[in-house]
Motif scaffolding. Structure first.
Motif, short mmCIF file in Angstrom:
data_model
loop_
_atom_site.label_atom_id
_atom_site.label_comp_id
_atom_site.label_asym_id
_atom_site.label_seq_id
_atom_site.Cartn_x
_atom_site.Cartn_y
_atom_site.Cartn_z
N UNK A 73 0.83 -1.21 0.00
CA UNK A 73 0.00 0.00 0.00
C UNK A 73 0.87 1.26 0.00
N UNK A 74 0.60 2.18 -0.90
CA UNK A 74 1.26 3.49 -0.92
C UNK A 74 0.18 4.56 -0.93
N UNK A 75 0.18 5.37 0.09
CA UNK A 75 -0.83 6.41 0.22
C UNK A 75 -0.14 7.77 0.20
N UNK A 76 -0.69 8.68 -0.57
CA UNK A 76 -0.16 10.04 -0.59
C UNK A 76 -1.26 11.01 -0.17
N UNK A 77 -0.92 11.85 0.79
CA UNK A 77 -1.85 12.85 1.31
C UNK A 77 -1.30 14.23 0.99
N UNK A 78 -2.09 15.03 0.32
CA UNK A 78 -1.69 16.40 0.01
C UNK A 78 -2.39 17.34 1.00
N UNK A 79 -1.60 17.99 1.83
CA UNK A 79 -2.14 18.94 2.80
C UNK A 79 -2.08 20.33 2.18
N UNK A 80 -3.23 20.95 2.03
CA UNK A 80 -3.31 22.27 1.41
C UNK A 80 -2.94 23.36 2.42
N UNK A 81 -2.57 24.51 1.90
CA UNK A 81 -2.26 25.65 2.75
C UNK A 81 -3.47 26.02 3.62
N UNK A 82 -3.24 26.16 4.93
CA UNK A 82 -4.26 26.52 5.92
C UNK A 82 -5.27 25.41 6.20
N UNK A 83 -5.04 24.21 5.68
CA UNK A 83 -5.94 23.10 5.96
C UNK A 83 -5.84 22.70 7.43
N UNK A 84 -6.93 22.15 7.97
CA UNK A 84 -6.94 21.65 9.34
C UNK A 84 -7.36 20.18 9.32
N UNK A 85 -7.23 19.52 10.48
CA UNK A 85 -7.62 18.12 10.58
C UNK A 85 -6.48 17.16 10.33
#
Length: 245
Positions: free
Chosen positions: A113-125
């Motif tokens: 499994x390869x998971x990529x998460x893109x965190x945007x500017x000012x994102x929360x959580x």
């Protein structure tokens, strides 16, 4: 240097996954034009697009969200024919989501499994717990963290006080049966987190991806899920499918 091995084609890993037809959306579904129906159709359209691109983790999230919206539409529908059609479509979407979930669970089990998460500017959580909890099971007894920039006041402590602060953390962890060992390096640059169950996490900005809170009384000062983030990318994979060069 560690590099990830190219992923096998999903069709080879799970021959029936991509070939299964997903149910139609808005124009073909008979959904109404009310806001809830429109929202459901939009989310499910995105799910189908992600599914067709083999972006299964993201597709699963959209399917689940779209199914929840369709269930709300179903609750407000009085016409028996429409209710029957909605139940049929919900069932098909649920079957598709369940197949994808089984596929992803098997990939995790196999270490593929390869998971990529893109965190945007000012994102929360995106607290540490939210990112890491899924991979910290009862088999994990050791964690290695390599990070060159843990020194800011909003994340840790000032550089001049770093040794004393880490010593205090070490003493606190020891009281809970956790051993902390710290090694310093003048040349480290890469950022990596490794668990001894094989999972590896790379964050573009390292652990310092949170923005400084506006004040001690602002939301996010204590709860990192409420703290805005800098833009960054998180890659999660398994060491079985990496090789050393």
């Amino acid at each position: 240097m560690t590099t990830s091995r190219k992923r096998s084609r999903p069709a080879q890993l799970h021959p029936g996954l991509r070939r299964r037809r997903t149910p139609g959306i808005m124009a073909k579904s008979g959904l109404g034009q009310d806001p809830q129906s429109t929202a459901a159709a939009t989310v499910l359209k995105r799910a189908v697009e992600l599914d067709s691109e083999s972006r299964y983790p993201q597709a699963l999230v959209c399917y689940q969200e779209g199914i929840d919206l369709l269930l709300q539409v179903l609750k407000g529908t009085k016409d028996n024919t429409k209710r029957c059609n909605l139940r049929e479509k919900i069932s098909k979407y649920m079957d598709r989501a369940e197949n994808i979930k089984k596929y992803l669970d098997q990939e995790k089990e196999d270490g593929k499994y390869h998971k990529q998460i893109k965190i945007e500017e000012n994102a929360t959580g995106f607290s540490y717990e939210s990112l890491f909890r899924e991979y910290l099971n009862e088999t994990v007894t050791e964690v290695w963290i390599e990070d060159p920039y843990i020194r800011h006041t909003h994340q840790g402590i000032e550089q001049a006080q770093q040794s004393r602060g880490l010593q205090e953390i070490e003493e606190s962890l020891r009281s809970h049966g956790v051993l902390l060992e710290v090694q310093y390096s003048s040349s480290i640059h890469d950022r990596e987190i490794r668990f001894n169950n094989g999972w590896m996490i790379k964050i573009g900005r390292g652990l310092d991806y949170f923005k400084k809170p506006q004040s001690r009384f602002s939301l996010g000062y204590c709860d990192f899920d409420l703290r805005p983030c800098h833009e960054t990318t998180v890659d999660i994979f398994h060491k079985k499918h990496t090789k050393n060069i």
